[in-house]
Design an enzyme around this catalytic site. Structure first.
Site, PDB file in Angstrom:
ATOM      1  CE  LYS A 284      -4.009  -1.690   2.605  1.00  0.00           C
ATOM      2  NZ  LYS A 284      -5.058  -1.417   1.607  1.00  0.00           N
ATOM      3  NE  ARG A 358     -11.082  -9.287  -2.481  1.00  0.00           N
ATOM      4  CZ  ARG A 358     -11.421  -8.355  -3.370  1.00  0.00           C
ATOM      5  NH1 ARG A 358     -11.714  -8.703  -4.606  1.00  0.00           N
ATOM      6  NH2 ARG A 358     -11.480  -7.090  -3.034  1.00  0.00           N
TER       7      ARG A 358
END
Ligand code: BES
Ligand code: ZN
Ligand code: ZN
Length: 507
Positions: A284, A358
Site C-alpha cells: 500500500k 477475501r
C-alpha cells in the site's frame, strides 16, 4: 480509564458535588395571563422558575439532545442542575444521542455523582424499557476512551463517576432487564472497540485470540484456537497463503455458544481479523497506512457480538469464526500470480496481494458452511470502494436472500445502526473468474469493487445457506462527528448491536 458506574434506583441521595438532571419538554404554545407563552415545561417545577430566563432567551428550546447546564444552583442538595431534552420524537436513537450530549456536559462539570430524574422524561409504558436501554447504551458507549497507552491519562485526576437513573419503575422487571441488557451491549461494543484501537504490535493474532479466551470466562462460550500448523493441516489455503508473508503466528478463532435447543441449527458470524494490512507484496502507499491496524475490526466486532449474545443468554446456538493474520511482504510472502487452494478445493490466483481479506474469509466461510447453519453473516473492512459508495454513514451489505434481507433491516432498525443494501448479481461473479485458476482475487472489470468482492466470498458459501456480507470499511472507525457516542477517530464497534438484534430474530 475507570468505566462509569451506573445504577437504577427508586431514590438517590446526593453526595458532595452532585448534579441533578431534569428534562425540558416543548409544549404547544398557550397564551398566559401576562400575554407571554410558556412553551417549555421543566419536569421539576422548582427548577422551572430558576431556569425561566434560559427558556426566555431560547437557551432551552426542548429540541432533541439539547443540554443546558447550571452551576452552583444548590437545588435539593445538588450543586449543579442540567436540563436535558429528548425532543418530541422519542426514538431510541435520539435517546442514545441525548445520553451522549449529557455525558459530555457531565464530564465538563467534573462532578462525581449524577442523578437523572428519569421519570421526568415522561416516557409511556411502551417506550420506557426501549428508551431506558438506548439511553444507558448511549452513556456507556460515550464513556469509552482509549487512553491505556498514555502514561499521563487525560482522566487521571478525575474521581470515579457514578450516574443514577432515578425512577419509580426501578424494580419493574422490563426496566431492570433493559438496564442490564444495555450494560451488556455497551460493554461488549467497548470490548470490540478496544481490540480495534490497539495497534498492530499489541493486537497480533495471538493477542486477539488470547483476549477473547480471557473475555469468555464464565459466559459458557467454548473456544478453539488453531495455529499456523493446524491452519495448514485444515487446508485453509487462503488464510495460510496470506500468513506466509509474516513471522507473526496466524490464528483461526472458533467460538461456540449453545443457548438454544440441542440440535437446533446454529447461526454463524464470520469476521475479518487482519491485524495489520500492509498490502503485502502489492504494498500500500504510505499515507494513512497506520489506519490498517483497524483491518481486524470485523473480527473484533463478531467476537463482541458473540460475547453479548452469550451474556444476554439468547436462546440460540451461535458460532463466531475469525481468521486472524497480518498481511506483510516477508520473504516467503505470496507473490502476484501465485495460485493457492481454498478449503473447499477451489483454486484462486492472487493478482493483487492487497485483496487479502477475501482470501482469509473464504476458508472461514467454508468452515462456517460445514456447520450447516440456519444463516451466516460476515463483517469485514473489505474494500476502499465501499467508502467511495457510502462514506462513513452506512454499512453496505449484500445478500441474495430476501428473507434474510428483511431480518437485517428489522435488526438494524432496532439497533439504530445505518445499513444499506447493495446489489449482488451473477455479472459480479463472472468478473471474478481466474485465467489460470478457478478464481482471481481481483475483478476483471472496473468499478463495483465491493460487489465483486462479495461475489468472490459467495464462492465459498454452500448453496442454500442464507448469507449476507457486511462491508464495514467505512464505518468501523473514524466516523467523525456523525455519532456523538462514537469516538471521532477510533473504532466504532459497527454491527455489534445489529448482529445481536439479528440473533434475537433466530430465538
Ligand atoms: N483492508 C483493505 C480495505 C480497506 C481500504 C479498508 C481502505 C478500509 C479503508 C483491503 O484489504 C484492501 O486493500 N482492498 C483493496 C482491494 C483491491 C486491491 C481490489 C482495495 O479496496 O483497494
Ligand atoms: Zn488489503
Ligand atoms: Zn485488508
Amino acid at each position: 480509564m475507570k468505566p462509569v458506574s451506573l445504577q437504577l434506583s427508586k431514590s438517590h441521595t446526593p453526595g458532595n458535588s452532585s448534579t441533578l438532571v431534569v428534562f425540558a419538554h416543548a409544549q404547544k404554545s398557550t397564551a398566559t395571563k401576562s400575554g407571554k407563552s410558556n412553551s417549555i415545561k421543566i419536569s421539576l417545577p422548582a427548577v422551572q422558575t430558576l431556569v425561566q430566563p434560559a427558556i426566555d432567551d431560547k437557551s432551552i428550546t426542548g429540541k432533541a439532545q439539547e443540554v443546558c447546564t447550571f452551576r452552583a444552583m444548590r437545588m435539593d442538595g445538588y450543586t449543579n442542575v442540567i436540563v436535558l431534552s429528548l425532543g418530541t420524537d422519542k426514538t431510541a436513537e435520539n435517546a442514545r444521542q441525548a445520553a451522549a450530549s449529557l455525558y459530555s456536559a457531565i464530564k465538563s462539570l467534573k462532578t462525581t455523582d449524577v442523578c437523572i430524574q428519569w421519570d421526568g422524561a415522561n416516557l409511556g409504558k411502551k417506550e420506557l424499557a426501549s428508551t431506558t436501554q438506548a439511553f444507558v447504551e448511549g452513556l456507556i458507549l460515550t464513556d469509552y476512551n482509549f487512553d491505556e497507552l498514555k502514561t499521563k491519562k487525560k482522566d487521571s485526576e478525575d474521581k470515579a463517576l457514578s450516574i443514577c437513573l432515578e425512577t419509580k419503575f426501578a424494580t419493574d422487571a422490563a426496566v431492570k432487564k433493559a438496564f442490564k441488557d444495555a450494560e451488556i451491549l455497551g460493554q461488549s461494543v467497548n470490548f470490540s472497540r478496544r481490540l480495534g484501537d490497539l495497534p498492530g504490535n499489541l493486537m497480533t493474532p495471538t493477542i486477539m485470540a488470547d483476549s477473547i479466551v480471557e473475555a469468555v470466562k464464565g459466559t459458557g462460550i467454548k473456544t478453539e484456537i488453531w495455529d499456523r500448523a493446524r491452519i495448514k493441516k485444515e487446508k485453509m489455503g487462503g488464510l495460510y497463503g496470506v500468513a506466509q508473508g509474516t513471522r507473526e503466528e496466524p490464528r483461526f478463532i472458533i467460538l461456540r455458544y449453545n443457548g438454544g435447543a440441542k440440535g437446533k441449527k446454529p447461526i454463524v458470524f464470520v469476521g475479518k481479523g487482519l491485524t495489520f494490512d500492509s498490502g503485502g507484496i502489492s504494498l500500500k502507499p504510505g499515507a494513512a497506512m497506520e489506519e490498517m491496524k483497524y483491518d481486524m475490526c470485523g473480527g473484533a466486532n463478531v467476537l463482541g457480538a458473540l460475547l453479548a449474545i452469550a451474556k444476554l443468554k439468547l436462546k440460540v446456538n451461535a458460532i463466531a469464526l475469525v481468521p486472524a493474520t497480518e498481511n506483510m511482504p516477508g520473504g516467503a510472502a505470496t507473490k502476484p500470480g501465485d495460485v493457492h487452494t481454498a478449503r473447499n478445493g477451489k483454486t484462486f490466483e492472487i493478482n493483487n496481494t492487497d485483496a487479502e481479506g477475501r482470501l482469509i474469509l473464504s476458508d472461514a466461510l467454508c468452515f462456517g458452511s460445514e456447520q450447516a447453519p440456519q444463516m451466516m453473516v460476515d463483517a469485514a473492512t473489505l474494500t476502499g470502494a465501499i467508502v467511495v459508495a457510502l462514506g462513513n454513514t452506512h454499512t453496505g451489505f449484500f445478500t441474495k436472500n430476501e428473507a434474510l434481507n428483511k431480518k437485517i433491516q428489522t435488526a438494524a432498525d432496532k439497533s439504530g445502526e445505518l445499513v444499506w443494501r447493495l446489489p449482488l448479481v451473477d455479472h459480479h461473479t463472472k468478473d471474478m473468474k481466474g485465467v489460470y485458476a478457478d478464481l482471481s482475487n481481483i475483478s476483471a472489470g472496473k468499478g463495483a469493487g465491493s460487489a465483486t468482492a462479495a461475489a468472490y466470498l459467495e464462492q465459498f458459501v454452500e448453496e442454500g445457506i442464507p448469507w449476507a456480507h457486511f462491508d464495514i470499511a467505512g464505518t468501523a472507525w473514524a466516523t467523525g462527528n456523525r455519532l456523538p457516542y462514537c469516538p471521532k477517530k477510533g473504532a466504532s464497534g459497527a454491527m455489534v448491536r445489529t448482529f445481536v438484534e439479528l440473533a434475537k430474530l433466530y430465538q
